[in-house]
Design an enzyme around this catalytic site. Structure first.
Site, PDB file in Angstrom:
ATOM      1  CB  ALA A   8      -0.939   0.004   1.209  1.00  0.00           C
ATOM      2  CB  VAL A  11       4.064   1.673  -6.824  1.00  0.00           C
ATOM      3  CG1 VAL A  11       3.631   0.907  -8.075  1.00  0.00           C
ATOM      4  CG2 VAL A  11       5.331   2.456  -7.122  1.00  0.00           C
ATOM      5  NE  ARG A  81      16.414   2.185  -8.258  1.00  0.00           N
ATOM      6  CZ  ARG A  81      16.818   2.714  -9.398  1.00  0.00           C
ATOM      7  NH1 ARG A  81      18.100   2.686  -9.714  1.00  0.00           N
ATOM      8  NH2 ARG A  81      15.970   3.250 -10.235  1.00  0.00           N
ATOM      9  NE  ARG A  87      15.225  -0.802 -11.716  1.00  0.00           N
ATOM     10  CZ  ARG A  87      15.433   0.356 -12.310  1.00  0.00           C
ATOM     11  NH1 ARG A  87      16.653   0.688 -12.675  1.00  0.00           N
ATOM     12  NH2 ARG A  87      14.436   1.178 -12.553  1.00  0.00           N
ATOM     13  CG  ASN A  94      12.927  -5.622  -2.583  1.00  0.00           C
ATOM     14  OD1 ASN A  94      12.637  -5.411  -1.411  1.00  0.00           O
ATOM     15  ND2 ASN A  94      12.977  -4.654  -3.479  1.00  0.00           N
ATOM     16  CB  VAL A 117       5.342  -3.228  -9.729  1.00  0.00           C
ATOM     17  CG1 VAL A 117       5.877  -1.803  -9.753  1.00  0.00           C
ATOM     18  CG2 VAL A 117       4.136  -3.349 -10.649  1.00  0.00           C
ATOM     19  CG  HIS A 174      12.779  -1.972 -14.947  1.00  0.00           C
ATOM     20  ND1 HIS A 174      12.474  -0.924 -15.780  1.00  0.00           N
ATOM     21  CD2 HIS A 174      12.423  -1.569 -13.707  1.00  0.00           C
ATOM     22  CE1 HIS A 174      11.965   0.064 -15.077  1.00  0.00           C
ATOM     23  NE2 HIS A 174      11.929  -0.301 -13.807  1.00  0.00           N
TER      24      HIS A 174
END
EC number: 1.1.1.37
Length: 310
Positions: A8, A11, A81, A87, A94, A117, A174
């Site tokens: 929440a 994003v 980040r 990343r 993560n 995402v 990405h």
């Protein structure tokens, strides 16, 4: 149609609101580990329905049981980040979060489509796929849509034209190794190479590769969320409305482009079943080499997680 958003934060909450406003689902569930946050944000969104004119129910919860029988699960959970953090720095933290989140999701939904995402995006998509046991076409990463949006934005700005007239595609991982495909970039059918000199194009490509960190450097304590949320919802809309959109997404490649068993961003047909087709377009030798190098970086990071994932 029931859509669950995990996380929440900026994003997740922004995506949940867009889903509700577009009425892409009868019910949206927003789940987070912090008590009160998903409940408060969900109630606020739901109360906006009378003004924004949507009837979608929005529920906030800390319990994965409320995600039961979801058709689509959007995963945005994880550590954001920060400046100076790549990343790859996020990898271990993560990966554990995404593995646990996906395991909880699958306890209550038998066959959802999962859209990832969380960063590092390509590796987290792999983690979710392994943890879920779902077919590869039902676990998809949101990368190319966002990267392509940034690329289009920068082109439109440079040429002072409408973004709606720009057709472009960004493939690969990405991150810094993404591959904007200049060969397929045009403005109302006019090749970009006829509108801008090569040095300007190179600058646009470089800015696209650094698009995320540019925003991180401005925000200091956070990362982009409006464009990522909009990009994820575009994918969700393509699935819920079975639009058969051709857009770049992160999916498992099994020999396409000479890449084997790696999640990488490529053009796909997106419909009600998730990734319904992977399109192999003709790339220049340098573009194909860059795409394979990008995939190799993802593969290396995935191998580093082998011990964690068992």
């Amino acid at each position: 149609m029931k859509i669950t958003v995990i996380g929440a934060g900026n994003v997740g909450a922004t995506a949940a609101l867009r889903i509700a406003e577009k009425q892409l689902a009868k019910e949206v569930v927003l789940i987070d580990i912090v008590e009160g946050i998903p409940q408060g944000k969900a109630l606020d969104m739901y109360e906006s329905g009378a003004v924004a004119l949507f009837d979608t129910t929005v529920l906030g919860s800390n319990d994965y049981k409320d995600s039961a029988d979801s058709d689509i699960v959007l995963i945005t959970a994880g550590l954001a980040r920060k400046p100076g953090m790549s990343r790859e720095d996020l990898l271990k933290i993560n990966a554990t979060i995404i593995r646990d989140v996906t395991t909880e999701v699958m306890k209550y939904s038998a066959n959802p489509i999962i859209i990832m995402v969380s960063n590092p995006l390509d590796v987290m998509t792999f983690v979710a796929w392994k943890a879920s046991g779902l077919p590869k076409e039902r676990v998809i990463g949101m990368a190319g849509v966002l990267d392509t949006a940034r690329y289009k934005n920068f082109i439109a700005e440079a040429l002072d034209v409408s973004m709606q007239d720009i057709s472009a595609m960004v493939l690969g991982g990405h991150g810094d190794s993404m591959v904007p495909i200049v060969n397929y970039t045009n403005v109302a059918g006019i090749p970009l190479t006829e509108l801008l000199p090569q040095d300007k194009i190179d600058a646009l490509v470089e800015r696209t590769r650094n698009g995320g960190i540019e925003i991180v450097n401005y925000l200091k304590t956070g990362s982009a969320f409006y464009a990522p949320a909009a990009s994820a919802v575009e994918m969700i809309e393509g699935i819920t409305k079975d639009r058969k959109r051709i857009i770049p997404c992160t999916t498992l490649l099994e020999g396409q482009y000479g890449i084997e068993s790696v999640f990488c961003g490529v053009p796909v047909k997106l419909g009600k079943n998730g990734v319904e087709q992977i399109l192999e377009i003709n790339l220049t030798a340098s573009e194909l080499e860059a795409l394979r190098k990008s995939a190799a970086l993802v593969e290396e990071n995935c191998k580093n997680l082998a011990t964690l994932l068992g």
